[in-house]
Write a protein that holds these residues in place. Structure first.
Motif, mmCIF file in Angstrom:
data_model
loop_
_atom_site.group_PDB
_atom_site.id
_atom_site.type_symbol
_atom_site.label_atom_id
_atom_site.label_comp_id
_atom_site.label_asym_id
_atom_site.label_seq_id
_atom_site.Cartn_x
_atom_site.Cartn_y
_atom_site.Cartn_z
ATOM 1 N N TRP A 123 0.940 -1.220 -0.038
ATOM 2 C CA TRP A 123 0.027 -0.141 0.197
ATOM 3 C C TRP A 123 0.790 1.303 -0.187
ATOM 4 O O TRP A 123 0.478 2.282 -0.759
ATOM 5 N N SER A 124 1.929 1.353 0.605
ATOM 6 C CA SER A 124 2.848 2.322 0.672
ATOM 7 C C SER A 124 3.364 2.692 -0.520
ATOM 8 O O SER A 124 3.925 3.684 -0.846
ATOM 9 N N LYS A 157 -8.976 -6.842 -3.579
ATOM 10 C CA LYS A 157 -10.018 -6.111 -4.795
ATOM 11 C C LYS A 157 -10.009 -4.716 -4.219
ATOM 12 O O LYS A 157 -10.604 -4.414 -3.501
ATOM 13 N N LEU A 158 -9.337 -3.902 -5.358
ATOM 14 C CA LEU A 158 -9.312 -2.736 -4.727
ATOM 15 C C LEU A 158 -10.506 -1.850 -4.592
ATOM 16 O O LEU A 158 -11.431 -1.969 -5.287
ATOM 17 N N ALA A 166 -4.898 -5.634 -6.077
ATOM 18 C CA ALA A 166 -3.559 -5.345 -5.852
ATOM 19 C C ALA A 166 -2.977 -6.499 -5.236
ATOM 20 O O ALA A 166 -3.637 -7.390 -4.266
ATOM 21 N N ILE A 167 -1.823 -7.028 -5.628
ATOM 22 C CA ILE A 167 -1.428 -8.551 -5.076
ATOM 23 C C ILE A 167 0.033 -8.549 -4.647
ATOM 24 O O ILE A 167 1.019 -7.980 -5.510
ATOM 25 N N SER A 168 0.397 -9.128 -3.523
ATOM 26 C CA SER A 168 1.735 -9.249 -3.040
ATOM 27 C C SER A 168 2.224 -10.533 -3.093
ATOM 28 O O SER A 168 1.558 -11.451 -2.683
ATOM 29 N N PHE A 169 3.188 -10.685 -3.976
ATOM 30 C CA PHE A 169 3.566 -12.260 -3.957
ATOM 31 C C PHE A 169 5.093 -12.310 -3.098
ATOM 32 O O PHE A 169 5.925 -11.386 -2.934
ATOM 33 N N HIS A 175 6.607 -8.795 -4.767
ATOM 34 C CA HIS A 175 6.204 -8.162 -6.143
ATOM 35 C C HIS A 175 4.845 -7.579 -5.957
ATOM 36 O O HIS A 175 4.156 -8.104 -5.482
ATOM 37 N N VAL A 176 4.498 -6.462 -6.732
ATOM 38 C CA VAL A 176 3.127 -6.053 -6.672
ATOM 39 C C VAL A 176 2.529 -5.896 -8.055
ATOM 40 O O VAL A 176 3.303 -5.454 -8.851
ATOM 41 N N TYR A 177 1.339 -6.539 -8.283
ATOM 42 C CA TYR A 177 1.166 -6.576 -9.755
ATOM 43 C C TYR A 177 -0.672 -5.855 -9.534
ATOM 44 O O TYR A 177 -1.131 -6.095 -8.689
#
Length: 1014
Positions: free
Chosen positions: A722-723, A922-923, A941-944, A951-953
């Motif tokens: 988020w940042s 889900k934004l 917004a997804i954090s792997f 990684h943010v996609y």
């Protein structure tokens, strides 16, 4: 506060639908004429007047224009001009209640003046209520239209005792608007007949003659209420240039040039959604035990029921109280051992999904049902309580957004609210309201989250006596009284007490301020029309139901979209129906109320086609980027076969539920190749065919389910994500003037085509003998010949500011416009002489299109210091449509996700089960990226987790998820803008890989992840 107005595309379309019917009319600033001074005039001060110029176009050209307007909207095509009430130009504009039809016809006044020079307008209304509402609208929109058009309109209410205003109406060269209710000229009273009398105090003239000399344009608001014989006979006496009729429910049809009906308004999210809290009473065999099930709620352990029952107090008094009941609770014990609850009133089941409560004796209650000894007084108390509860639910949701919530009670007699025979002057409803408000406020404060301190202070600020107010007529002693209600005539059931409307209209803006304590309004049911307030969110009918007022009329007062404390309209397409939900507290069951309301809406849609046949599709217009195309018979046959093949229509050629289900799920079958290029427009065309499934879905507003943030939101991985993405930005677009000029010249040379002006010549022979009246009225002629000719050039006293007009429409400098026009071919520019107005409008459109095509190429983003706050994750979490919710999720920041399609459902299932995904969201719809074609809301917004690298996609919306298929090309443009936005953010984020892409499924997403980590 002050209400703000902005240019809305759908309202602009309504204005253009009227104005374009007269395309080609020459701009004339005003025709001078000599005002009749009257036989007793002592002065010549008002000898010169300015009337509307006649319509110069041939009837055939006006009809052709009307047909062009109808074709582009796929409305029924008129065969001829509909002549009515002595006027041959009669246009119908259909606009749903709450969409701003008053604003539209005021804007039409300014636009007609700007394009054609017409300046004399009369707004006719069926009642004093609507008259006062229109006058208020003219006042509050005055600055807005001055800003947009650079001039003010002079407006006044016709009064037979202020006839000097008619002199000003006639002599003033600017825009003049007279507002008049039909009683002023169609009733039999002495004051009302003055408009037709020769008056000594008006220089022995008849007011109607002075008005008619201006050839005014008549605008009829709610024309279906003005079809009585007296009104029909009176309209020709105004000698109108044309008559424009605006209504949501036209009774008599003329040349209809615009349609924005209930379905259009709802589907385009231009009005509030409707939720209903129904209250149903039913008998209880063998006992008179009173029970009312208010709601079923989720608790930490298991569902609980909020049930009102009779309870014996320690004093021995029996009183009705609300109790929270759990599984196995016994009403006999809860009631203090009252006999009526002795036999089998032990809770055996509480069903949250179906909103039911069951006892061991087999009795089942549904939320909103009251049984046993239920009087009308009980029902009214329940309604008041439900209204306050619904108000608090909505207020808690919207307070942080600066939106003041108002609730409206309609009652049928003042004494129920204000009783002057009592010492405190409070009526029954006022007492009940204050009692229930005090109890419910205490309960809400006890449950309010501790961090919601600002709303807590707001709720505690005002005592119950300060939060409600009555708006009624006032007598000479300043006491509230019942209004005088018309017993017959076209305004039957309406009040003619102007002071009642004056009060509620004067306080319109004040009521919207959170600093004003009044949030609950008691008003007479006769005030159901002529006024509204955008922030009415709850509506309650504390009156006997009757057949004189439809449900649709009642809810119409609360359909307008809300505004915040700055006067800004809360109308962003992605969040509009999260914020704008009108809750109706009805004194009948939810099922009955909804069925009745939907039936009334369906009745108003009679003009919509019912069958999807080849004949219906043939000849329809599809709007494409390269211009409109017509559906040929061959294309219509392919479309019809497509619907039949996929069972999207039934045996009667009506649209089947299978079509709507597939569209909602994003699983529509592919169109044939010939139709594929027009996919969006094809499905929009299919949607114009009426089916029951199209009717607005109405929620049961009793149970506002919530979707809270969970522990995933606080994970360091999501906070790190988020940042990095909460950066706000502004965009810039820099044009290469030389390239733009070159493109515009080429486009104008190839595309600019202007329709030449035409004129009509009529000839006639005078009759052999004439009466005096025929001689005066020029009626003693027989027309024997008519011919239409094309004008070679235009001769006009008007000097057109060609550079200024095109520059204004394209927002280009005069120098740039001049370079474009001097560069086009001489034969193309020569068309200006044939029809200046059409040349200007077409050139403006073509240049604007070329300018828009360069936007993406020249777009850059600049970051600003402001960032998105986390409050966007908690806003609008009440009243979501949980019919589209997932099961409880493991890695999502909310417990549930509200999905738009089957594609999203498969995608989120894979996300939640993936070992690579740490956390995702889900934004929320408040997360918006600005683009030149409108704000854009990415989906995910997804954090792997891959080693030590996060990684943010972002994943854009996939096929079938848009609310309107028209947005497909627009969505592609937004995606292109979003790529630039995230590229800019990525450059500013060190040691991170920030990627934005479009995916169709989880496998495609993992391909991108693998590529970026390789």
């Amino acid at each position: 506060m002050k209400l703000k107005f902005k240019v809305q595309p759908y309202q602009t379309n309504a204005v253009e639908s009227v104005v374009d019917c007269f395309a080609g009319q020459t701009l004339v600033s005003g025709i001078g004429y000599r005002i009749d001074p009257g036989r007793k005039a002592q002065t010549s001060a008002f000898e010169e007047g300015f009337k509307n110029a006649d319509i110069q176009l041939a009837d055939t050209q006006v009809l052709a224009n009307i047909r062009d307007v109808q074709k582009r909207q796929n409305l029924p095509i008129s065969d001829a001009l509909t002549v009515s009430t002595g006027c041959k130009f009669n246009l119908d504009v259909e606009m749903e209640t709450g969409t701003g039809k008053t604003y539209c016809y005021i804007k039409t006044i300014f636009e007609m003046n700007k394009r054609f020079g017409w300046s004399k307008f009369i707004i006719m209304v069926p009642s004093i209520a609507i008259r006062e509402g229109v006058y208020k609208s003219l006042q509050i929109t005055a600055d807005h239209f001055t800003e947009n058009y650079g001039k003010k309109a002079r407006f006044f209410i016709y009064n037979s005792k202020r006839l000097h205003e008619l002199e000003s109406f006639s002599s003033d060269a600017g825009i003049n608007v007279m507002v008049i209710n039909i009683q002023a000229f169609a009733a039999r009273g002495a004051d009302n007949r003055r408009i037709y009398d020769e008056l000594d105090d008006f220089q022995s003239r008849r007011p109607i003659d002075v008005i008619a000399s201006n050839r005014p344009i008549l605008i009829l608001d709610e024309p279906q209420k003005m079809e009585g014989a007296a009104t029909r006979d009176a309209l020709p006496k105004f000698k109108p240039l044309m008559i424009l009729r605006y209504s949501a429910t036209h009774k008599t049809q003329h040349n209809r040039v615009h349609r924005l009906d209930a379905l259009d308004a709802y589907n385009q999210k231009l009005v509030k959604k409707i939720a209903v809290r129904g209250i149903q009473t039913r008998g209880l065999a063998g006992t008179n035990a009173y029970l009312y099930l208010e709601s079923i709620e989720i608790s930490k352990k298991a569902p609980v029921a909020r049930l009102e029952l009779e309870v014996r107090l320690k004093s021995g008094e029996i009183k009705r109280q609300l109790r929270k009941l759990e599984f196995r609770d016994d009403l006999f014990t809860e009631s203090g051992e009252l006999d009526q609850y002795r036999d089998g009133f032990t809770v055996s089941q509480i069903d949250y999904n179906n909103d039911t409560l069951e006892f061991t004796n087999g009795i089942v209650l549904k939320a909103g049902e009251a049984i046993g000894d239920v009087s009308e007084r009980d029902i009214r108390r329940i309604q008041i309580r439900e209204t306050i509860k619904a108000h608090f639910d909505k207020e808690r949701q919207l307070f942080a957004q600066g939106i003041k919530v108002l609730s409206l009670f309609f009652i049928d007699e003042v004494v129920k609210y204000r009783d002057y025979s009592q010492a405190d002057e409070k009526g029954e409803y006022a007492h009940v309201f204050e009692e229930e408000y005090d109890l419910l406020r205490t309960e809400y404060l006890s449950e309010l989250a501790i961090e919601n301190e600002s709303y807590r202070k707001f709720l505690e600020r005002d005592p119950p006596v300060k939060v409600h107010e009555g708006y009624f007529s006032i007598d000479k002693q300043k006491r509230l009284v019942d209004p005088d209600i018309k017993k017959s005539g076209e305004d039957k059931g309406m009040s003619d007490d102007a002071d009642a409307y004056d009060l509620i209209l004067k306080n319109k803006e004040r009521l919207l301020s959170q600093g004003e304590p009044v949030r609950f309004i008691f008003s007479h049911s006769a005030l159901r029309e002529g006024w509204d307030n955008p922030n009415v969110f709850v509506m309650c009918m504390l009156k006997h139901s009757d057949n004189t007022v439809s449900r649709r009329q009642e809810v119409g007062r609360g359909l307008r979209l809300a505004v915040n404390q700055h006067g800004d309209r809360m109308d962003h397409p992605s969040t509009v129906h999260d914020t704008n939900v009108l809750t109706v507290v009805a004194s009948e069951s939810y099922k009955n109320f909804v069925a009745g309301l939907q039936a009334e809406i369906a009745d108003t849609l009679s003009a919509r086609p019912r069958k999807a046949t080849e004949a219906f599709f043939t000849g329809k217009t599809l709007a494409t980027e390269t211009g409109p195309i017509t559906v040929t018979a061959a294309l219509a046959k392919q479309l019809y076969r497509y619907l039949v093949k996929n069972d999207y229509t039934d045996d009667a050629d009506q649209i089947a539920d299978a079509y709507h289900d597939a569209k909602a799920a994003g699983t529509l079958a592919d169109l044939p190749s010939d139709l594929k290029p027009y996919e969006d427009q094809i499905f929009d065309l299919i949607d114009t065919v009426f089916s029951e499934a199209n009717l607005p879905k109405m929620e049961d507003g009793r149970k506002p389910k919530t979707n809270p943030l969970n522990a995933n939101f606080d994970k360091k991985e999501f906070q790190a994500l988020w940042s990095r993405i909460n950066q706000r930005a502004v965009y810039r677009v820099e044009f290469d003037s030389a390239e733009l000029i070159k493109k515009c010249i080429s486009a104008l040379d190839s595309q600019l085509r202007v329709t030449p002006l035409q004129y009509t010549v009529k000839s006639g022979v005078q009759l052999d003998s004439l009466t005096r009246e025929e001689l005066v009225d020029a009626a003693g002629f027989n027309e024997n010949e008519q011919a239409t000719y094309q004008a070679e050039t235009v001769t006009s006293l008007v000097r057109y500011d060609l550079l200024g007009k095109i520059g204004e429409g394209t927002q280009l400098t005069r120098k740039t416009v001049a370079e474009i026009l001097t560069g086009i071919q001489a034969s193309v520019f020569a068309q200006f002489r044939q029809n200046p107005e059409h040349f200007i409008s077409e050139a403006t459109r073509i240049i604007h299109e070329q300018k828009a095509s360069m936007v993406i190429e020249r777009l850059t983003y600049d970051g600003v210091s402001e960032k998105f706050g986390i409050d966007i994750f908690t806003a609008a979490q009440t009243g979501q449509d949980f019919s589209r919710a997932t099961a409880k999720l493991k890695h999502h920041v909310y417990d549930y996700a509200i999905l738009d399609s089957a594609v999203e459902r498969d995608f989120i299932s894979d996300l939640d089960n993936s070992k690579e995904v740490v956390v995702y969201a889900k934004l929320p719809r408040g997360f918006l990226i600005p683009t030149p074609v409108g704000d854009y809301n990415p989906d995910w917004a997804i954090s792997f987790e891959a080693g030590s690298v996060k990684h943010v996609y972002f994943v854009a919306e996939t096929k079938g998820t848009m609310s309107s298929l028209k947005l497909r090309e627009l969505e592609n443009t937004k995606i292109a803008c979003a790529r630039k936005f995230f590229d800019e953010i990525g450059k500013r984020v060190a040691n991170d890989k920030l990627k934005y892409d479009v995916v169709t499924d989880y496998a495609k997403l993992m391909d991108i992840v693998s590529t970026s980590t390789a």
